[in-house]
Design a protein around this motif. Structure first.
Motif, short mmCIF file in Angstrom:
data_model
loop_
_atom_site.label_atom_id
_atom_site.label_comp_id
_atom_site.label_asym_id
_atom_site.label_seq_id
_atom_site.Cartn_x
_atom_site.Cartn_y
_atom_site.Cartn_z
N ALA A 1 -10.21 -2.29 -8.69
CA ALA A 1 -8.90 -2.70 -9.20
C ALA A 1 -9.05 -3.47 -10.51
O ALA A 1 -8.25 -3.30 -11.44
CB ALA A 1 -8.15 -3.53 -8.18
N ALA A 2 -10.06 -4.33 -10.60
CA ALA A 2 -10.29 -5.08 -11.83
C ALA A 2 -10.64 -4.13 -12.98
O ALA A 2 -10.12 -4.26 -14.10
CB ALA A 2 -11.39 -6.11 -11.62
N LEU A 3 -11.50 -3.15 -12.70
CA LEU A 3 -11.83 -2.14 -13.72
C LEU A 3 -10.59 -1.33 -14.10
O LEU A 3 -10.36 -1.05 -15.28
CB LEU A 3 -12.92 -1.20 -13.21
CG LEU A 3 -14.31 -1.78 -13.08
CD1 LEU A 3 -15.23 -0.79 -12.37
CD2 LEU A 3 -14.87 -2.14 -14.44
N ALA A 4 -9.81 -0.97 -13.10
CA ALA A 4 -8.61 -0.16 -13.36
C ALA A 4 -7.61 -0.89 -14.23
O ALA A 4 -6.90 -0.26 -15.02
CB ALA A 4 -7.96 0.27 -12.04
N THR A 5 -7.56 -2.20 -14.12
CA THR A 5 -6.63 -2.97 -14.94
C THR A 5 -6.91 -2.73 -16.42
O THR A 5 -6.01 -2.39 -17.19
CB THR A 5 -6.75 -4.48 -14.62
OG1 THR A 5 -6.45 -4.66 -13.24
CG2 THR A 5 -5.82 -5.32 -15.46
N ALA B 1 0.83 -1.21 0.00
CA ALA B 1 0.00 0.00 0.00
C ALA B 1 0.87 1.25 0.00
O ALA B 1 0.58 2.23 -0.70
CB ALA B 1 -0.93 0.00 1.21
N HIS B 2 1.92 1.23 0.77
CA HIS B 2 2.81 2.37 0.88
C HIS B 2 3.58 2.59 -0.43
O HIS B 2 3.50 3.66 -1.04
CB HIS B 2 3.76 2.15 2.06
CG HIS B 2 4.77 3.21 2.30
ND1 HIS B 2 4.43 4.53 2.49
CD2 HIS B 2 6.12 3.15 2.39
CE1 HIS B 2 5.54 5.24 2.68
NE2 HIS B 2 6.57 4.41 2.62
N ILE B 3 4.27 1.57 -0.88
CA ILE B 3 5.11 1.71 -2.08
C ILE B 3 4.25 1.76 -3.34
O ILE B 3 4.50 2.58 -4.24
CB ILE B 3 6.13 0.56 -2.14
CG1 ILE B 3 7.09 0.67 -0.96
CG2 ILE B 3 6.90 0.58 -3.46
CD1 ILE B 3 7.97 -0.54 -0.77
N GLY B 4 3.24 0.91 -3.41
CA GLY B 4 2.37 0.88 -4.59
C GLY B 4 1.65 2.20 -4.80
O GLY B 4 1.51 2.67 -5.93
N GLY B 5 1.18 2.79 -3.71
CA GLY B 5 0.51 4.09 -3.83
C GLY B 5 1.44 5.17 -4.34
O GLY B 5 1.06 6.00 -5.18
N GLY C 1 -5.31 5.68 -10.14
CA GLY C 1 -4.67 6.02 -8.88
C GLY C 1 -5.57 5.76 -7.69
O GLY C 1 -5.16 5.16 -6.69
N TRP C 2 -6.82 6.20 -7.80
CA TRP C 2 -7.75 6.02 -6.68
C TRP C 2 -8.22 4.58 -6.55
O TRP C 2 -8.36 4.05 -5.43
CB TRP C 2 -8.93 6.99 -6.78
CG TRP C 2 -8.51 8.37 -6.46
CD1 TRP C 2 -8.48 9.44 -7.30
CD2 TRP C 2 -8.01 8.85 -5.19
NE1 TRP C 2 -7.99 10.56 -6.64
CE2 TRP C 2 -7.71 10.22 -5.35
CE3 TRP C 2 -7.79 8.26 -3.96
CZ2 TRP C 2 -7.20 10.99 -4.31
CZ3 TRP C 2 -7.29 9.03 -2.92
CH2 TRP C 2 -7.01 10.38 -3.11
N ALA C 3 -8.45 3.89 -7.67
CA ALA C 3 -8.90 2.50 -7.62
C ALA C 3 -7.84 1.63 -6.96
O ALA C 3 -8.15 0.77 -6.13
CB ALA C 3 -9.22 1.99 -9.02
N ASN C 4 -6.59 1.86 -7.30
CA ASN C 4 -5.52 1.07 -6.69
C ASN C 4 -5.33 1.43 -5.22
O ASN C 4 -5.03 0.56 -4.40
CB ASN C 4 -4.22 1.23 -7.48
CG ASN C 4 -4.27 0.50 -8.80
OD1 ASN C 4 -4.97 -0.49 -8.94
ND2 ASN C 4 -3.54 0.98 -9.77
#
Length: 165
Positions: free
Chosen positions: A137-141, A59-63, A98-101
């Motif tokens: 997340a699935a939609l964001a992909t 969450a920290h690095i991915g964001g 960005g927000w979905a992830n």
């Protein structure tokens, strides 16, 4: 919406996504320590963080990386030959990404199945938190791959041959 306007929106949302990711660093620290402790504040308290150290690290690095991706696309947008309609679509796609992830990382840590499916999987049972992690997340992909394909297509197309749409 002009190129500069969508770029400004992307930059602003990227900064907010990165702020959430930096705050996620506190969740990572608390998960590692097993307590809420911020030196030199004298108060501490035991805490059992939901999720895992690995999940909060992600969450920290991915964001932060999502924010960097948003910034990179925003700053490159004016170099590309795209219609305003396509620029807006790419810009809002990156903002959604960005927000979905970000939602995925947070709710994935709260879900028994880590938000990796819409229901029960090998990691745990399905839950509302899992669904809230998985769906955006699935939609964001799909949305992110489409937006980055549009960026790549525009960047690799010979100058002066931008499609009219």
């Amino acid at each position: 919406m002009s190129t500069i306007q969508i770029q400004r929106q992307m930059i602003g949302h990227a900064a907010l996504v990165m702020i959430v990711a930096l705050l996620g660093g506190f969740a990572l620290m608390f998960a590692l320590l097993g307590e809420i402790a911020i030196w030199p504040v004298p108060w501490t308290g035991e805490v059992e963080m939901p999720g895992s150290v690995r999940g909060w690290r992600a969450a920290h690095i991915g964001g932060l990386l999502n924010g960097v991706m948003m910034l990179a696309v925003a700053l490159c947008l004016s170099l590309l030959e795209m219609s305003q309609r396509r620029e807006r679509a790419v810009g809002w796609a990156m903002i959604f990404t960005g927000w979905a992830n970000t939602v995925f990382y947070v709710f994935g840590n709260l879900a028994p199945n880590r938000g990796l499916s819409g229901g029960t999987n090998a990691l745990g049972e399905g839950s509302l938190a899992g669904l809230m992690a998985y769906v955006p997340a699935a939609l964001a992909t799909v949305i992110t791959i489409s937006a980055l394909a549009a960026v790549a297509g525009s960047a690799l197309r010979p100058r002066g041959s931008a499609p009219r749409n």
